[in-house]
Write an enzyme that holds these catalytic residues in place. Structure first.
Site, PDB file in Angstrom:
ATOM      1  N   GLU A   1     -12.757   4.696   5.703  1.00 56.39           N
ATOM      2  CA  GLU A   1     -13.001   3.800   6.844  1.00 56.39           C
ATOM      3  C   GLU A   1     -13.611   4.579   8.009  1.00 56.39           C
ATOM      4  O   GLU A   1     -14.455   4.057   8.733  1.00 56.39           O
ATOM      5  CB  GLU A   1     -11.706   3.102   7.262  1.00 56.39           C
ATOM      6  CG  GLU A   1     -11.278   2.058   6.235  1.00 56.39           C
ATOM      7  CD  GLU A   1      -9.978   1.356   6.591  1.00 56.39           C
ATOM      8  OE1 GLU A   1      -9.725   1.108   7.773  1.00 56.39           O
ATOM      9  OE2 GLU A   1      -9.212   1.068   5.650  1.00 56.39           O
TER      10      GLU A   1
ATOM     11  N   HIS B   1     -17.729   4.482  10.180  1.00 54.01           N
ATOM     12  CA  HIS B   1     -18.102   4.483  11.603  1.00 54.01           C
ATOM     13  C   HIS B   1     -19.232   5.460  11.903  1.00 54.01           C
ATOM     14  O   HIS B   1     -19.715   5.510  13.035  1.00 54.01           O
ATOM     15  CB  HIS B   1     -16.901   4.907  12.471  1.00 54.01           C
ATOM     16  CG  HIS B   1     -15.827   3.864  12.561  1.00 54.01           C
ATOM     17  ND1 HIS B   1     -15.861   2.839  13.471  1.00 54.01           N
ATOM     18  CD2 HIS B   1     -14.690   3.698  11.862  1.00 54.01           C
ATOM     19  CE1 HIS B   1     -14.784   2.081  13.340  1.00 54.01           C
ATOM     20  NE2 HIS B   1     -14.050   2.585  12.359  1.00 54.01           N
TER      21      HIS B   1
ATOM     22  N   ALA C   1      -8.298   5.923   2.060  1.00 53.12           N
ATOM     23  CA  ALA C   1      -8.806   4.746   2.793  1.00 53.12           C
ATOM     24  C   ALA C   1      -9.116   5.116   4.238  1.00 53.12           C
ATOM     25  O   ALA C   1     -10.149   4.709   4.779  1.00 53.12           O
ATOM     26  CB  ALA C   1      -7.796   3.606   2.747  1.00 53.12           C
ATOM     27  N   THR C   2      -8.239   5.903   4.846  1.00 48.34           N
ATOM     28  CA  THR C   2      -8.466   6.296   6.238  1.00 48.34           C
ATOM     29  C   THR C   2      -9.787   7.038   6.353  1.00 48.34           C
ATOM     30  O   THR C   2     -10.601   6.754   7.236  1.00 48.34           O
ATOM     31  CB  THR C   2      -7.299   7.201   6.720  1.00 48.34           C
ATOM     32  OG1 THR C   2      -6.089   6.466   6.564  1.00 48.34           O
ATOM     33  CG2 THR C   2      -7.458   7.611   8.162  1.00 48.34           C
TER      34      THR C   2
ATOM     35  N   LYS D   1      -7.820  -1.194  12.111  1.00 50.69           N
ATOM     36  CA  LYS D   1      -8.548  -0.437  13.126  1.00 50.69           C
ATOM     37  C   LYS D   1      -9.742  -1.140  13.752  1.00 50.69           C
ATOM     38  O   LYS D   1     -10.015  -0.953  14.920  1.00 50.69           O
ATOM     39  CB  LYS D   1      -8.992   0.894  12.522  1.00 50.69           C
ATOM     40  CG  LYS D   1      -7.772   1.766  12.169  1.00 50.69           C
ATOM     41  CD  LYS D   1      -8.038   3.221  12.246  1.00 50.69           C
ATOM     42  CE  LYS D   1      -8.597   3.785  10.998  1.00 50.69           C
ATOM     43  NZ  LYS D   1      -8.393   5.232  10.910  1.00 50.69           N
TER      44      LYS D   1
ATOM     45  N   GLY E   1       0.877  -1.175   0.000  1.00 49.88           N
ATOM     46  CA  GLY E   1       0.000   0.000   0.000  1.00 49.88           C
ATOM     47  C   GLY E   1       0.908   1.217   0.000  1.00 49.88           C
ATOM     48  O   GLY E   1       1.776   1.342   0.876  1.00 49.88           O
ATOM     49  N   PHE E   2       0.718   2.080  -1.013  1.00 53.21           N
ATOM     50  CA  PHE E   2       1.640   3.222  -1.109  1.00 53.21           C
ATOM     51  C   PHE E   2       0.865   4.524  -1.227  1.00 53.21           C
ATOM     52  O   PHE E   2       1.218   5.423  -1.963  1.00 53.21           O
ATOM     53  CB  PHE E   2       2.600   3.020  -2.296  1.00 53.21           C
ATOM     54  CG  PHE E   2       3.935   3.687  -2.103  1.00 53.21           C
ATOM     55  CD1 PHE E   2       4.688   3.461  -0.961  1.00 53.21           C
ATOM     56  CD2 PHE E   2       4.436   4.543  -3.079  1.00 53.21           C
ATOM     57  CE1 PHE E   2       5.920   4.078  -0.781  1.00 53.21           C
ATOM     58  CE2 PHE E   2       5.669   5.169  -2.913  1.00 53.21           C
ATOM     59  CZ  PHE E   2       6.411   4.935  -1.757  1.00 53.21           C
ATOM     60  N   GLY E   3      -0.226   4.593  -0.437  1.00 48.49           N
ATOM     61  CA  GLY E   3      -0.989   5.843  -0.356  1.00 48.49           C
ATOM     62  C   GLY E   3      -0.387   6.732   0.712  1.00 48.49           C
ATOM     63  O   GLY E   3       0.842   6.779   0.898  1.00 48.49           O
ATOM     64  N   GLY E   4      -1.269   7.423   1.461  1.00 50.90           N
ATOM     65  CA  GLY E   4      -0.791   8.371   2.472  1.00 50.90           C
ATOM     66  C   GLY E   4       0.173   7.738   3.462  1.00 50.90           C
ATOM     67  O   GLY E   4       1.301   8.215   3.654  1.00 50.90           O
ATOM     68  N   LEU E   5      -0.260   6.635   4.074  1.00 50.03           N
ATOM     69  CA  LEU E   5       0.589   6.016   5.100  1.00 50.03           C
ATOM     70  C   LEU E   5       1.781   5.292   4.504  1.00 50.03           C
ATOM     71  O   LEU E   5       2.876   5.341   5.075  1.00 50.03           O
ATOM     72  CB  LEU E   5      -0.228   5.028   5.938  1.00 50.03           C
ATOM     73  CG  LEU E   5      -1.116   5.653   6.990  1.00 50.03           C
ATOM     74  CD1 LEU E   5      -1.743   4.565   7.838  1.00 50.03           C
ATOM     75  CD2 LEU E   5      -0.347   6.615   7.876  1.00 50.03           C
TER      76      LEU E   5
HETATM   77  P1  NAD Z   1      -4.674   5.267   0.976  1.00 46.88           P
HETATM   78  O1  NAD Z   1      -6.039   5.186   0.413  1.00 46.88           O
HETATM   79  O2  NAD Z   1      -3.986   6.591   0.993  1.00 46.88           O
HETATM   80  O3  NAD Z   1      -3.710   4.260   0.196  1.00 46.88           O
HETATM   81  C1  NAD Z   1      -4.013   2.918   0.012  1.00 46.88           C
HETATM   82  C2  NAD Z   1      -2.910   2.272  -0.851  1.00 46.88           C
HETATM   83  O4  NAD Z   1      -3.181   0.874  -0.944  1.00 46.88           O
HETATM   84  C3  NAD Z   1      -2.829   2.810  -2.272  1.00 46.88           C
HETATM   85  O5  NAD Z   1      -1.458   2.931  -2.625  1.00 46.88           O
HETATM   86  C4  NAD Z   1      -3.448   1.689  -3.108  1.00 46.88           C
HETATM   87  O6  NAD Z   1      -2.895   1.625  -4.420  1.00 46.88           O
HETATM   88  C5  NAD Z   1      -3.042   0.475  -2.299  1.00 46.88           C
HETATM   89  N1  NAD Z   1      -3.894  -0.679  -2.542  1.00 46.88           N
HETATM   90  C6  NAD Z   1      -5.252  -0.737  -2.533  1.00 46.88           C
HETATM   91  N2  NAD Z   1      -5.655  -1.994  -2.837  1.00 46.88           N
HETATM   92  C7  NAD Z   1      -4.533  -2.718  -3.043  1.00 46.88           C
HETATM   93  C8  NAD Z   1      -4.285  -4.072  -3.413  1.00 46.88           C
HETATM   94  N3  NAD Z   1      -5.288  -4.936  -3.626  1.00 46.88           N
HETATM   95  N4  NAD Z   1      -2.993  -4.487  -3.558  1.00 46.88           N
HETATM   96  C9  NAD Z   1      -1.981  -3.628  -3.349  1.00 46.88           C
HETATM   97  N5  NAD Z   1      -2.138  -2.350  -2.998  1.00 46.88           N
HETATM   98  C10 NAD Z   1      -3.410  -1.913  -2.860  1.00 46.88           C
HETATM   99  O7  NAD Z   1      -4.700   4.606   2.445  1.00 46.88           O
HETATM  100  P2  NAD Z   1      -4.253   5.274   3.814  1.00 46.88           P
HETATM  101  O8  NAD Z   1      -5.159   6.419   4.098  1.00 46.88           O
HETATM  102  O9  NAD Z   1      -2.782   5.457   3.787  1.00 46.88           O
HETATM  103  O10 NAD Z   1      -4.654   4.115   4.887  1.00 46.88           O
HETATM  104  C11 NAD Z   1      -4.073   2.843   4.940  1.00 46.88           C
HETATM  105  C12 NAD Z   1      -4.620   2.059   6.126  1.00 46.88           C
HETATM  106  O11 NAD Z   1      -4.092   2.581   7.355  1.00 46.88           O
HETATM  107  C13 NAD Z   1      -6.137   2.120   6.295  1.00 46.88           C
HETATM  108  O12 NAD Z   1      -6.630   0.812   6.464  1.00 46.88           O
HETATM  109  C14 NAD Z   1      -6.351   2.922   7.554  1.00 46.88           C
HETATM  110  O13 NAD Z   1      -7.489   2.542   8.291  1.00 46.88           O
HETATM  111  C15 NAD Z   1      -5.105   2.590   8.335  1.00 46.88           C
HETATM  112  N6  NAD Z   1      -4.835   3.604   9.367  1.00 46.88           N
HETATM  113  C16 NAD Z   1      -4.612   3.198  10.643  1.00 46.88           C
HETATM  114  C17 NAD Z   1      -4.387   4.116  11.646  1.00 46.88           C
HETATM  115  C18 NAD Z   1      -4.116   3.675  13.066  1.00 46.88           C
HETATM  116  O14 NAD Z   1      -3.835   4.529  13.903  1.00 46.88           O
HETATM  117  N7  NAD Z   1      -4.179   2.400  13.398  1.00 46.88           N
HETATM  118  C19 NAD Z   1      -4.398   5.481  11.356  1.00 46.88           C
HETATM  119  C20 NAD Z   1      -4.609   5.886  10.044  1.00 46.88           C
HETATM  120  C21 NAD Z   1      -4.821   4.926   9.062  1.00 46.88           C
END
Ligand code: NAD
Length: 340
Positions: A203, A207, A199-200, A133, A22-26
């Protein structure tokens, strides 16, 4: 000298080879965090449209620039591969990776457990870390304990900020008490634009009253924007289904009904709308009722508070793995190790 041997020459043990799924925000923030580390090296990245692998370490700036301009690290020459089955195809290369951080959307709610199953089916061995989460998602993973153990995988779950850093802080704070009465987590998140963390935000919408994981997943970007327009970009969340509860219960600290999680997410302003904190109330052995409060610095971003702990737990997981300790552990059970 290649970057890995430079890193290794400063360490007794070799750098931990890390993959980020996953190479989005996180995921991108995770890569930036690793750029400043010598004990870990980023060797693999996968997104929805491709993956990149380089044994000597990926160029993090190039990965981010390629993802942002072309939509996938698969376009990165000569180390990228374009594929709609990136996680499976990356595993199938059988390139050595010690541990992966799963910075993936958990949409649907069993997506991350299904990724763990792919690793098991491939007979891959190493450390997996998530920042998942929902309680129900962590429950699915906990149910895979024996499969993970048999596979030789050390899986660290709930290792972001909440669940993660704040759950671990609650576990530590609980030590002052003979009885824990309640754990209240309140988070404030400020991000400049929702597209950076799609995605964050989706998700979190799941809620809100009247929404579900499925409803949020099905929303188009335009629908998410229309909803955010109505709330001036702010999401207020109460009594969330957050795995901090099950993690603290499994760790034997407090029943899940005594744990509450809520927060405010401002998707139009990087300034936090409130200070993220966890309050742990209990009774001491002398009979005094008190509350410990652990508050995160307002300058620390969500990305810093998720990615730092995720790699701290990856390092802790690697130490367990080296001692042949496999299975699944939560952020409330294991102390993260600081990554240099
Ligand atoms: P995002 O939407 O910015 O990025 C998601 C990435 O996943 C993208 O690069 C996308 O291309 C990739 N992806 C999607 N489906 C895929 C697949 N089948 N195979 C490979 N790559 C795939 O997401 P984000 O906002 O960075 O969030 C990521 C996760 O982190 C979320 O599940 C979010 O709930 C979790 N998160 C947890 C906390 C915490 O404190 N525990 C806080 C923030 C976010």
């Amino acid at each position: 000298m290649n970057p890995e041997s430079v890193k290794n020459s400063q360490n007794i043990s070799p750098a931990i080879r890390v993959g980020v799924l996953g190479f989005g925000g996180l995921g991108q923030a995770a890569a930036k965090v690793l750029a400043g580390k010598r004990e870990m090296i980023l060797v693999a990245v996968a997104d929805q449209k491709g993956f990149a692998y380089a044994a000597e370490g990926l160029d993090i700036k190039e990965c981010i620039a390629t993802y942002q301009s072309q939509g996938s690290v698969g376009y990165l020459e000569p180390v990228g591969t374009l594929t709609n089955n990136s996680i499976q195809d990356l595993i199938d290369t059988q390139q050595p990776v010690d541990g992966y951080f799963l910075a993936l959307p958990n949409l649907p709610n069993d997506f991350i457990p299904s990724v763990a199953k792919q690793f098991i089916a491939a007979a891959w061995q190493g450390v997996l870390v998530d920042a998942i989460k929902r309680t129900s998602a962590v429950e699915q993973l906990l149910g895979m304990k024996e499969e993970l153990q048999a596979a030789g995988i050390t899986y660290m779950t709930g290792c972001g900020a909440t669940p993660g850093l704040l759950t671990a802080a609650a576990a530590l704070a609980a030590q002052s008490y003979a009885e824990i009465h309640k754990v209240e987590i309140t988070f404030g998140v400020g991000i400049a634009n929702w597209e950076a963390y799609r995605a964050t935000v989706r998700e979190d919408i799941g809620h809100m009253p009247g929404y579900s994981v499925e409803a949020a997943r099905a929303m188009s970007d335009a629908e998410v924007e229309a909803l955010l327009d109505k709330t001036n970009g702010v999401l207020t969340l109460e009594n969330m289904e957050h795995a901090d509860d099950i993690m603290l219960e499994v760790a034997g600290i407090v029943g899940r009904d005594r744990v509450t999680v809520g927060g405010v997410v401002d998707t139009r302003n990087p300034k936090k709308p409130l200070s993220t904190n966890v309050k742990v109330t209990g009774r001491t052995f002398e009979g005094k009722i008190s509350t410990h409060t652990f508050t995160l610095g307002d300058e620390t971003s969500m990305a810093a508070n998720v990615c730092g702990p995720a790699f701290g737990y990856l390092k802790a997981g690697q130490q367990l793995h080296q001692r042949s300790i496999y299975g699944i552990f939560t952020a409330a059970e294991i102390m993260p190790q600081f990554v240099k």
